[in-house]
Design an enzyme around this catalytic site. Structure first.
Site, PDB file in Angstrom:
ATOM      1  N   GLU A   1       0.808  -1.219   0.000  1.00 46.26           N
ATOM      2  CA  GLU A   1       0.000   0.000   0.000  1.00 46.26           C
ATOM      3  C   GLU A   1       0.840   1.268   0.000  1.00 46.26           C
ATOM      4  OE1 GLU A   1      -0.092  -1.440   4.367  1.00 46.26           O
ATOM      5  OE2 GLU A   1       0.333  -2.251   2.394  1.00 46.26           O
TER       6      GLU A   1
ATOM      7  N   LEU B   1       3.662   4.095   1.476  1.00 46.76           N
ATOM      8  CA  LEU B   1       3.820   4.766   2.768  1.00 46.76           C
ATOM      9  C   LEU B   1       2.551   5.545   3.099  1.00 46.76           C
ATOM     10  CD1 LEU B   1       7.512   6.017   2.804  1.00 46.76           C
ATOM     11  CD2 LEU B   1       6.436   4.441   4.389  1.00 46.76           C
ATOM     12  N   HIS B   2       1.490   4.818   3.393  1.00 50.02           N
ATOM     13  CA  HIS B   2       0.205   5.417   3.729  1.00 50.02           C
ATOM     14  C   HIS B   2      -0.247   4.883   5.073  1.00 50.02           C
ATOM     15  CE1 HIS B   2      -0.153   7.161  -0.227  1.00 50.02           C
ATOM     16  NE2 HIS B   2       0.253   6.011  -0.723  1.00 50.02           N
ATOM     17  N   ALA B   3      -0.949   5.695   5.824  1.00 52.17           N
ATOM     18  CA  ALA B   3      -1.559   5.350   7.105  1.00 52.17           C
ATOM     19  C   ALA B   3      -0.669   4.479   8.002  1.00 52.17           C
ATOM     20  CB  ALA B   3      -2.922   4.731   6.898  1.00 52.17           C
TER      21      ALA B   3
ATOM     22  N   PRO C   1       1.625   1.946   7.483  1.00 48.27           N
ATOM     23  CA  PRO C   1       3.066   1.875   7.208  1.00 48.27           C
ATOM     24  C   PRO C   1       3.791   3.199   7.485  1.00 48.27           C
ATOM     25  CG  PRO C   1       1.851   0.821   5.450  1.00 48.27           C
ATOM     26  CD  PRO C   1       0.844   1.505   6.317  1.00 48.27           C
TER      27      PRO C   1
END
Length: 93
Positions: free
Chosen positions: A12, A14-16, A18
């Site tokens: 996914e 580097l979102h939320a 991670p």
């Protein structure tokens, strides 16, 4: 300046979650560092908003950099975290 180029291992990007894992690890390292997309402007690796603002996707190359004392070891650990998409900072690298 020490730097590590690594491809984002989280599918996914580097979102939320991670990004949160990465920012906590960067802060815990105690070494000021920056993160950027390859060829992009560096931002503070310890800033959640800055890291989210990168919009780094899974498989995309990012650059971690620092000129502080202890940078080599800290960058190695963060690079491993990002490349392997780990859930926490590796203790032994």
């Amino acid at each position: 300046m020490a730097e590590r180029r690594v491809n984002v291992g989280w599918a996914e990007g580097l979102h939320a979650r991670p990004a949160s894992i990465f920012v906590r690890a960067a802060t815990a390292s105690g070494v000021p560092m920056t993160i950027s997309k390859a060829g992009g402007n560096p931002v503070n690796a310890a800033s959640m908003l800055a890291v989210l603002g990168l919009g780094a996707q899974g498989g995309e190359e990012i650059v971690l950099a620092s000129d502080a004392e202890g940078a080599e070891a800290a960058l190695d650990r963060l690079a491993k975290l990002v490349a392997e998409g780990l859930e926490e900072l590796p203790e032994t690298v």
